[in-house]
Design an enzyme around this catalytic site. Structure first.
Site, PDB file in Angstrom:
ATOM      1  N   ASP A 371       0.873  -1.068   0.063  1.00  0.00           N
ATOM      2  CA  ASP A 371       0.037   0.045  -0.073  1.00  0.00           C
ATOM      3  C   ASP A 371       0.780   1.332  -0.056  1.00  0.00           C
ATOM      4  O   ASP A 371       1.440   1.611   0.925  1.00  0.00           O
ATOM      5  CB  ASP A 371      -1.011   0.102   1.243  1.00  0.00           C
ATOM      6  N   GLU A 408      -1.880  11.087  -0.446  1.00  0.00           N
ATOM      7  CA  GLU A 408      -3.262  10.312  -0.311  1.00  0.00           C
ATOM      8  C   GLU A 408      -3.373   9.784   1.211  1.00  0.00           C
ATOM      9  O   GLU A 408      -4.395   9.983   1.910  1.00  0.00           O
ATOM     10  CB  GLU A 408      -3.246   9.152  -1.232  1.00  0.00           C
ATOM     11  N   HIS A 536      -0.379   0.176   7.080  1.00  0.00           N
ATOM     12  CA  HIS A 536       0.010   1.451   7.463  1.00  0.00           C
ATOM     13  C   HIS A 536       1.330   1.166   8.631  1.00  0.00           C
ATOM     14  O   HIS A 536       1.454   2.008   9.427  1.00  0.00           O
ATOM     15  CB  HIS A 536      -1.042   2.175   7.822  1.00  0.00           C
TER      16      HIS A 536
END
Length: 734
Positions: A371, A408, A536
């Protein structure tokens, strides 16, 4: 793996393992192509077959290594190096590259953070992930402590209240049980909603700080083996993330306007930072190894309600009691910083003013291997593959834009600013927006989409081979349906699924489709390969990818084939291959769901007046589809520019200048993110917001607005039918 030279020595072996992949895909029978006249179908199939010979695991892997070898948070020089690599790669592939700067308000990194027990003992709590010798990336000095962007600053010491997931209903339940969070530190676990709403609801209820932790029941040892042995959260893993909850997406200081550079002549007037409504209380994430030090010392008399117990080996309690005090300190400065959107353009040979847009962000919380940069890597590979086709004289008929968004992670900012900057042009020219955030994170395909894009996903996955199998991607996807296949975005609105097809989810919040879809009204989709993730955390690195996400590196090339097939079909079709008949089917499902939500507090409510307009829409949609099929079957290519312009404007029927009650920036009456949850989707958000506040006052006006939008769509479909000679064909009974 432990060293990159070893990764490179495997590239030849991987290429050999991948041989036959394109041949298998070529042998798969291709159904009739939606949107193409018969004379063009064979050429399109040949083009797609040639495109599918250009992928390799080695190329995908090389891009992923270049993008993800160092931590690159937005605003850092490392992220600018990633920007430059993206731009250079696309230029070398023959694409025109433009870089669009925006000056936006952003936190200056984590700042200062401390969490400690003060009573009954003094004990600092860990806010950093552990170093593991197996994972060389874990010791990079540029890695940050775990933090939440957009935390307020403060230094507070207080008692603790546990609030489950920190959802709206959790705070309501605490209040109903007589538990006050006023002047307390709220302890909430990740999951259930966007983390920013945990902070927003806690602050509104009077809390003076929030600690968010990942519970092992949700993502830790209760799910399976933990990192580095397995892919689940271990005791030091921390989920970073944004807390931004403004009633619009993008730069907090320039709602609805592009945050052009401060030194630009037309830079907008910016709001005062104090007037924006950013969180005032300190908020920080903890790993469950630290949260357990608080939970095990809680002595409140009430244990938690059903469903609130997590996976740590203690009875969870609602209150810590007066003997337990925790200190939470966060000092996080915000300042205007420059971000960069990198846009590659391959201009169309026939319809340069019709834009097919694919995008993925490139900034990450640490390395970003899954990600977002697995998505970045396939888009870079696709620009190279399509660049080779273009150099050989096979340019797309429509313009293709590949967009790499910045910032983002702190709040879906870059894509929103670019969309605002080019809003008028996008309204006229954009055919589709396709988002590929973290698109190669595992081995199971999933997708979410607006109604008109669903058929495109299904048909593309039917024409691409799943590696090391005799199945297409579509067949593999359908095979995982029983186990609950991923939909990219889960939501409060259930997906509208038709019999015999895979589950395609609704687009909610949390990524870069928000502005194109919910602000401008561009038909959109999100698709990718799902798998385990240390979301994350600092361990979203190449070691994790190589061991757990996809050790074969075959999913990247396969996903590039799916993405490339969808892009080429949108770019080359005679008539844009939207599924116009899908609008009434999905609308009817979502209207009945909205009616059910309202009937929960207003039992006599009926949505039939709006449903009646869907019946007429269905007639016109079906007639339009028949007219299109007849138009294409006869090989007609007259009026293509005019007809495709009408097709592009269909989705814009749902764009209402008044916007939604919870935020006028969200102009689509069809879809928005759930403003109480963040990630989840709200289909027909006007009705669902009214239901969320248990009101009937605005229903008459909402019904009028929805009827108008549906009637506008219906009228456009009728005009399209007539433009393609529809009424005569339908009247003739064919």
């Amino acid at each position: 793996m432990n060293n990159l030279p070893l990764l490179k020595t495997t590239s030849l072996a991987l290429a050999l393992m991948f041989s036959g992949f394109a041949t298998q895909a070529q042998s798969n029978p291709t159904p009739a192509l939606t949107g193409f006249i018969p004379a063009r179908q064979a050429a399109q199939v040949k083009l797609e077959t040639e495109f599918k010979t250009k992928q390799s695991p080695a190329a995908f892997k090389q891009h992923l290594e270049k993008l993800s070898s160092v931590p690159h948070i937005t605003g850092t020089k490392e992220n600018e190096q990633v920007r430059d690599y993206i731009a250079e790669t696309m230029r070398k592939a023959g694409w025109q590259v433009d870089i669009y700067p925006h000056d936006v308000l952003l936190p200056k990194g984590p700042g200062e953070i401390a969490v400690e027990l003060v009573e009954p003992i003094r004990q600092p709590l860990n806010i950093r992930e552990f170093l593991f010798k197996e994972d060389k990336y874990s010791s990079d000095p540029r890695l940050t402590p775990g933090y939440n962007a957009w935390s307020g600053s403060g230094d507070v010491t207080a008692e603790v209240v546990y609030a489950n997931y920190g959802r709206k209903e959790d705070f309501e339940q605490l209040k109903a049980m007589g538990i006050s969070v006023k002047d307390k530190i709220v302890l909430a676990r990740y999951g259930g909603n966007f983390r920013g709403y945990k902070a927003q609801f806690a602050q509104a209820a009077g809390a003076i700080g929030v600690i968010i932790f990942t519970d092992p029941a949700d993502s830790g040892y209760m799910r399976g083996l933990t990192f580095p042995e397995g892919p689940y959260y271990s005791e030091s893993v921390i989920q970073r993330g944004s807390l931004l909850t403004t009633p619009y997406t993008g730069d907090p200081l320039t709602p609805g306007e592009a945050a052009l550079p401060m030194d630009a002549k037309n830079t907008p007037k910016r709001l005062d930072q104090n007037a924006v409504g950013l969180h005032k209380i300190p908020v920080t994430p903890l790993p469950y190894g630290s949260a357990t030090e608080i939970l095990k010392r809680m002595t409140g008399l009430q244990s938690v309600p059903a469903g609130w117990q997590g996976g740590l080996p203690y009875t969870y309690r609602l209150e810590g009691g007066s003997a337990l005090k925790v200190r939470l300190m966060v000092k996080q400065e915000k300042t205007i910083q420059r971000i960069y959107q990198v846009v590659g353009t391959l201009t169309g040979s026939e319809f340069p003013d019709e834009w097919i847009i694919a995008g993925c962000h490139y900034d990450a919380w640490s390395y970003g291997a899954t990600d977002p940069n697995s998505g970045t890597a396939i888009l870079l590979s696709m620009t190279e593959s399509m660049g080779k086709l273009a150099k050989a004289g096979q340019r797309p008929r429509r313009t293709i834009k590949v967009c790499h968004w910045d910032a983002e992670e702190p709040g879906v900012i870059g894509s929103a600013e670019w969309s605002e900057q080019f809003r008028d042009e996008l309204t006229q020219k954009a055919v589709a927006y396709m988002n590929y955030d973290a698109a190669v994170s595992g081995r199971t395909f999933g997708a979410s989409a607006s109604p008109s894009m669903k058929k495109l996903i299904i048909e593309a996955t039917q024409s691409v081979q799943y590696p090391d199998s005799n199945k297409t991607v579509y067949q593999h996807w359908m095979g995982h349906k029983a186990a609950g296949n991923p939909t990219r975005v889960t939501g409060s609105s259930a997906p509208a699924v038709l019999a015999g097809e895979p589950t395609i989810g609704n687009l909610g919040g949390g990524s870069d489709h928000i502005a194109p879809y919910m602000h401008i009204g561009i038909p959109s989709l999100s698709a990718g390969m799902e798998g385990p993730t240390l979301y994350h955390s600092q361990y979203d690195d190449l070691y994790f990818y190589d061991k757990f996400a996809d050790p074969t590196y075959k999913m990247g090339p396969m996903m590039e084939q799916v993405v490339g097939t969808m892009t080429l079909r949108l770019a080359n079709a005679d008539l844009v291959p939207y599924d116009v008949a899908r609008y009434p089917a999905d609308l009817a499902i979502h209207l009945k769901a909205a009616e059910k939500a309202i009937q929960a507090y207003s039992p006599t409510y009926s949505i039939d007046p709006v449903l009646s307009t869907v019946a007429e829409l269905k007639k016109n949609a079906d007639a339009c589809e028949i007219a299109r099929q007849n138009y294409l079957k006869t090989g007609r290519t007259d009026k293509l520019a005019e007809l495709n312009r009408e097709l592009r404007l269909l989705e814009r029927s749902f764009i209402d200048p008044k916007g939604n009650a919870f935020g006028a920036w969200y102009r689509s009456l069809y879809a928005s993110s759930d403003p109480n949850s963040g990630y989840a989707s709200w289909m027909l958000p006007g009705f669902l917001y009214e239901a969320s506040i248990k009101s009937t006052a605005n229903l008459p006006e909402l019904e009028m607005r929805y009827k108008k939008a549906i009637q506008t769509l219906s009228d456009k479909l009728l005009v399209l039918s007539q433009g393609m000679g529809g009424p005569a064909a339908v009247g003739g009974g064919k």
